[in-house]
Design a protein around this motif. Structure first.
Motif, short mmCIF file in Angstrom:
data_model
loop_
_atom_site.label_atom_id
_atom_site.label_comp_id
_atom_site.label_asym_id
_atom_site.label_seq_id
_atom_site.Cartn_x
_atom_site.Cartn_y
_atom_site.Cartn_z
N ASP A 35 -26.29 -25.28 -8.32
CA ASP A 35 -26.44 -26.35 -7.34
C ASP A 35 -26.17 -27.69 -8.01
O ASP A 35 -26.71 -27.97 -9.08
N PRO A 37 -26.72 -31.14 -6.61
CA PRO A 37 -27.16 -32.00 -5.51
C PRO A 37 -26.49 -33.36 -5.49
O PRO A 37 -26.24 -33.92 -4.42
N GLY A 40 -23.46 -32.65 -3.69
CA GLY A 40 -23.65 -32.01 -2.39
C GLY A 40 -23.03 -30.64 -2.27
O GLY A 40 -22.67 -30.22 -1.18
N VAL A 41 -22.92 -29.92 -3.41
CA VAL A 41 -22.27 -28.61 -3.39
C VAL A 41 -23.01 -27.61 -4.28
O VAL A 41 -23.77 -27.98 -5.16
N THR A 42 -22.74 -26.35 -4.00
CA THR A 42 -23.10 -25.24 -4.88
C THR A 42 -21.79 -24.65 -5.35
O THR A 42 -20.86 -24.46 -4.55
N LEU A 59 -23.85 -27.85 0.05
CA LEU A 59 -25.28 -27.82 -0.25
C LEU A 59 -25.93 -28.81 0.72
O LEU A 59 -25.98 -30.01 0.46
N GLY A 60 -26.28 -28.32 1.89
CA GLY A 60 -26.85 -29.18 2.93
C GLY A 60 -25.81 -29.71 3.89
O GLY A 60 -24.61 -29.65 3.65
N SER A 63 -23.15 -32.58 2.94
CA SER A 63 -22.20 -32.28 1.88
C SER A 63 -20.81 -32.81 2.23
O SER A 63 -20.35 -32.66 3.36
#
Length: 148
Positions: A35, A37, A40-42, A59-60, A63
């Protein structure tokens, strides 16, 4: 200026399905999910001889790749990442030639723990370009001139 292709990034709508494809069907070695954060990505990386493929999932809801998936629901190629020796020098040379750096123009730390910048796709033949600094000695953001 450019050294080698570090990775090709592919945005995927379902990271588990993409990992299964690469690992179980194609027989590739796939890293553990990471992750990021701040981006905003995995991500996961598929190791290949001399390069990698990065699978990127949002990620959310906020993102930046969520908008990519809204336009491309099946996913697709997102960016190419090239290695450079001195990221700040490379940035300054490219800015002097009229290329645009995304964001505030300052490096951030990428998935490999190294400083990265992104170049605007409209300046790079329609392709989002990530530049990743690779030096013999690891560098942190505090080591870079002009970084806060």
């Amino acid at each position: 200026m450019l050294k080698r292709l570090n990775h090709v990034a592919i945005v995927v709508p379902n990271l588990d399905q993409a990992v299964s494809l690469y690992q179980n069907v194609l027989g590739a070695h796939v890293s553990a999910p990471q992750d990021l954060p701040e981006h905003g990505v995995t991500v996961v990386f598929i190791d290949l001889p001399g390069s990698k493929v990065e699978l990127v999932a949002p990620l959310g809801d906020a993102s930046p790749v969520a908008t990519f998936l809204a336009r491309n629901p099946q996913g697709g190629m997102h960016h190419l990442c090239y290695e450079v020796g001195d990221l700040i020098d490379t940035r300054d040379r490219l800015l002097a030639q009229g290329l645009r750096v995304l964001g505030d123009g300052q490096p951030s730390i990428g998935a490999h723990g190294r400083p990265v910048l992104f170049l605007h796709p409209k300046d790079c033949a329609g392709t989002l370009i990530e530049l990743e600094e690779v030096r013999a000695k690891p560098v942190t953001l505090g080591d870079l001139p002009g970084s806060a």
